[in-house]
Motif scaffolding. Structure first.
Motif, PDB file in Angstrom:
ATOM      1  N   THR A 271       0.808  -1.226   0.000  1.00  0.00           N
ATOM      2  CA  THR A 271       0.000   0.000   0.000  1.00  0.00           C
ATOM      3  C   THR A 271       0.838   1.273   0.000  1.00  0.00           C
ATOM      4  O   THR A 271       0.285   2.366   0.090  1.00  0.00           O
ATOM      5  N   VAL A 272       2.143   1.142  -0.107  1.00  0.00           N
ATOM      6  CA  VAL A 272       3.028   2.307   0.002  1.00  0.00           C
ATOM      7  C   VAL A 272       3.009   3.103  -1.299  1.00  0.00           C
ATOM      8  O   VAL A 272       3.235   2.557  -2.385  1.00  0.00           O
ATOM      9  N   ALA A 273       2.780   4.410  -1.196  1.00  0.00           N
ATOM     10  CA  ALA A 273       2.655   5.268  -2.373  1.00  0.00           C
ATOM     11  C   ALA A 273       3.908   6.093  -2.624  1.00  0.00           C
ATOM     12  O   ALA A 273       3.852   7.139  -3.267  1.00  0.00           O
ATOM     13  N   ALA A 274       5.037   5.631  -2.112  1.00  0.00           N
ATOM     14  CA  ALA A 274       6.328   6.271  -2.378  1.00  0.00           C
ATOM     15  C   ALA A 274       7.231   5.245  -3.055  1.00  0.00           C
ATOM     16  O   ALA A 274       7.083   4.034  -2.816  1.00  0.00           O
ATOM     17  N   PRO A 275       8.136   5.675  -3.931  1.00  0.00           N
ATOM     18  CA  PRO A 275       9.023   4.715  -4.602  1.00  0.00           C
ATOM     19  C   PRO A 275       9.809   3.878  -3.589  1.00  0.00           C
ATOM     20  O   PRO A 275      10.336   4.397  -2.611  1.00  0.00           O
ATOM     21  N   HIS A 276       9.867   2.571  -3.803  1.00  0.00           N
ATOM     22  CA  HIS A 276      10.607   1.682  -2.908  1.00  0.00           C
ATOM     23  C   HIS A 276      10.998   0.423  -3.666  1.00  0.00           C
ATOM     24  O   HIS A 276      10.340   0.020  -4.627  1.00  0.00           O
ATOM     25  N   ASP A 277      12.065  -0.216  -3.214  1.00  0.00           N
ATOM     26  CA  ASP A 277      12.600  -1.413  -3.836  1.00  0.00           C
ATOM     27  C   ASP A 277      11.727  -2.612  -3.460  1.00  0.00           C
ATOM     28  O   ASP A 277      11.497  -2.885  -2.276  1.00  0.00           O
ATOM     29  N   LEU A 278      11.225  -3.327  -4.455  1.00  0.00           N
ATOM     30  CA  LEU A 278      10.342  -4.459  -4.206  1.00  0.00           C
ATOM     31  C   LEU A 278      11.075  -5.781  -4.017  1.00  0.00           C
ATOM     32  O   LEU A 278      10.504  -6.735  -3.477  1.00  0.00           O
ATOM     33  N   ASP A 279      12.314  -5.880  -4.456  1.00  0.00           N
ATOM     34  CA  ASP A 279      13.017  -7.160  -4.399  1.00  0.00           C
ATOM     35  C   ASP A 279      13.053  -7.769  -2.995  1.00  0.00           C
ATOM     36  O   ASP A 279      12.850  -8.985  -2.842  1.00  0.00           O
ATOM     37  N   PRO A 280      13.303  -6.986  -1.920  1.00  0.00           N
ATOM     38  CA  PRO A 280      13.293  -7.596  -0.579  1.00  0.00           C
ATOM     39  C   PRO A 280      11.951  -8.225  -0.230  1.00  0.00           C
ATOM     40  O   PRO A 280      11.909  -9.253   0.465  1.00  0.00           O
ATOM     41  N   TYR A 281      10.846  -7.637  -0.716  1.00  0.00           N
ATOM     42  CA  TYR A 281       9.525  -8.191  -0.437  1.00  0.00           C
ATOM     43  C   TYR A 281       9.257  -9.434  -1.284  1.00  0.00           C
ATOM     44  O   TYR A 281       8.654 -10.406  -0.807  1.00  0.00           O
ATOM     45  N   PHE A 282       9.710  -9.425  -2.531  1.00  0.00           N
ATOM     46  CA  PHE A 282       9.555 -10.611  -3.363  1.00  0.00           C
ATOM     47  C   PHE A 282      10.230 -11.826  -2.721  1.00  0.00           C
ATOM     48  O   PHE A 282       9.724 -12.943  -2.810  1.00  0.00           O
ATOM     49  N   ARG A 283      11.352 -11.588  -2.064  1.00  0.00           N
ATOM     50  CA  ARG A 283      12.081 -12.708  -1.453  1.00  0.00           C
ATOM     51  C   ARG A 283      11.336 -13.304  -0.260  1.00  0.00           C
ATOM     52  O   ARG A 283      11.620 -14.427   0.154  1.00  0.00           O
TER      53      ARG A 283
END
Length: 383
Positions: A271-283
Motif C-alpha cells: 500500500t506504500v505510495a512512495a518509490p521503494h525497492d520491491l526485491d526484498p519483499y519478493f524474497r
C-alpha cells in the motif's frame, strides 16, 4: 473515531426526504471543494439534477476523505475542471427515486463509491468489472457525465448526490455508517486482490505500509482467516499493527528481520505510495506467491529484477477498486465479520487541516466528513 457522534444522524436540513419521482425540479446542494489548484477547500453550491427514471437521490450523511482527493483538488495528477467537489466514499439515505427504481426505497441507508457509471456494454462491464470499463469508467467526481449532457460529476463533500441505481450500494445497518464510508474505497481496494488471490484460513498475508489502505488490508485478511504480517519502517507502528490484529510485524529496514521472513508469505498487499525497492519483499514470498501493488507513487519505482520473480514463479500485479457486485459482496462480508474502518470525524471547517494532516501521515486511519457541518447552499450554483 470521535466519541459522541450519532450512528443515525438526521438527514441534511437542506435536503428533506421526499418520495419523489422524475420530473421534479433539480435541487441546489451545499458542498466544499476547490475553485483552483491553490484555493484550498471552500464552500460551494452544486446543482443536482432531478432523478431520471433509473436515478436515486441520496441525502449524504458522511463522506470519507481519500488521499486521491488531495491530489485531485490540488491538480497534482492532472488539470481538472474547476470548481471541483471531491469525495467518493459516500454514505447517506435515499431521498427520491425515479419511476423505474423498485429495489431501493426512501430512507434506506446506501452508499456510493469511486464510480457512478460505465458503458454497461463492453465485456468487462458485463462480467462485473465496471472499474475496468473499456470505454472508461465515470468517476464520482471530476469526470464528464455522458448521461447528464456532459456535465462534470461532483462528489460527496456535499449534502446530496444523484446516481443511477446500478451504481448505488446497500449499506448494512449493523455497521456504523460513518465508519463504513472508507470501505467504499480503501475497503474494496484491499478486499478485491485478497479475494482474487483466494485468501483463506491458513494463508499468510503480508501488508506493506500501515495507513488507510494498510489497516483495512490487515482487518480484512484476518477476517478471511489468514495469518497477517505487517511490514513497516517505523518501530512506533509495531504496537498499532498488533492492535489491528497483525500476528507479526517485520521492520523492513532491518536486514535480519527481512531475512527471517524469507519464503514465508503467500500474498503481499503493498500500500506504500512512495518509490521503494520491491526485491526484498519478493524474497519473502513462497512458491507461486503474488505481490499486489496498490500504492501508486507519483515518481518511478526502482526496476524489478525478473530473476527474483522467475525463481519462485512469483506474480507482480496491480488492482483497481472493485466492480459493483464485488463491492456489495465486500460490504456484506464486513457486516458478517464486524469490519469497519478506524476513523476520525471532521467538520467542513476542518477539511483543509485534515488534508494537511493526510499529507503528513497524521491520521489513524481515515478522516470522514460529517455533512451536517456543511453551510447552507447559496442561491446560485457554482457547479
Amino acid at each position: 473515531m470521535t466519541p459522541g457522534h450519532s450512528s443515525s444522524p438526521p438527514l441534511a436540513k437542506s435536503l428533506p426526504p421526499v418520495d419523489g419521482r422524475e420530473g421534479h425540479e433539480q435541487r441546489l446542494a451545499s458542498g466544499y471543494g476547490a475553485r483552483s489548484s491553490n484555493s484550498g477547500l471552500v464552500p460551494l453550491t452544486v446543482a443536482r439534477r432531478s432523478p431520471k427514471e433509473d436515478d436515486v437521490e441520496i441525502a449524504i450523511e458522511y463522506c470519507g476523505l481519500c488521499h486521491s482527493d488531495v491530489h485531485a483538488t490540488r491538480g497534482e495528477w492532472s488539470a481538472p475542471k474547476y470548481p471541483l467537489i471531491p469525495g467518493h466514499e459516500i454514505v447517506g439515505r435515499v431521498s427520491r427515486v425515479g419511476s423505474a427504481v423498485d429495489d431501493l426505497s426512501v430512507g434506506q441507508l446506501v452508499g456510493v463509491g469511486c464510480m457512478v457509471d460505465s458503458c454497461r456494454e463492453c465485456e468487462r462491464c458485463l462480467d462485473g468489472f465496471e472499474q475496468y470499463c473499456e470505454t472508461g469508467v465515470v468517476s464520482t467526481y471530476g469526470a464528464a457525465d455522458p448521461r447528464n449532457e456532459g456535465a462534470i460529476t461532483q462528489g460527496g463533500y456535499s449534502s446530496s448526490v444523484v446516481v443511477d441505481r446500478r451504481y448505488v450500494l446497500r449499506v448494512p445497518t449493523n455497521l456504523d455508517p460513518a465508519a463504513v464510508a472508507p470501505l467504499l474505497c480503501a475497503g474494496i481496494t484491499t478486499y478485491s486482490p485478497l479475494r482474487h488471490f483466494g485468501v483463506e484460513e491458513g494463508d499468510v498475508v503480508g501488508v506493506v505500509g500501515l495507513g488507510g489502505l494498510g489497516h483495512m488490508a490487515v482487518k480484512l485478511a484476518k477476517a478471511m482467516g489468514a495469518e497477517v504480517k505487517v511490514f513497516t519502517t517505523s518501530e512506533v507502528k509495531i504496537a498499532a499493527a498488533k492492535e489491528l490484529g497483525a500476528d507479526d510485524v517485520v521492520l523492513s529496514k532491518d536486514a535480519a528481520s527481512m531475512a527471517a521472513a524469507e519464503g514465508s508469505i503467500d500474498v503481499i498487499i503493498d500500500t506504500v505510495a512512495a518509490p521503494h525497492d520491491l526485491d526484498p519483499y519478493f524474497r519473502t514470498l513462497r512458491l507461486e506467491g503474488a505481490l499486489f501493488q496498490l500504492g501508486l507513487p507519483s515518481e518511478p519505482m526502482p526496476p524489478v529484477n525478473p530473476w527474483t520473480l522467475s525463481r519462485r514463479r512469483i506474480a507482480y500485479s496491480g488492482s483497481y477498486i472493485g466492480g459493483i457486485a464485488e463491492t456489495q459482496e465486500m460490504l456484506d462480508f464486513c457486516a458478517e465479520h464486524g469490519v469497519v474502518s478506524d476513523i476520525e470525524i471532521v467538520s467542513a471547517a476542518q477539511l483543509n487541516d485534515a488534508y494537511d494532516r493526510m499529507v503528513a501521515g497524521d491520521v489513524k486511519y481515515r478522516f470522514v466528513l460529517d455533512t451536517k457541518s456543511l453551510p447552507a447552499p447559496a442561491a446560485k450554483a457554482d457547479a
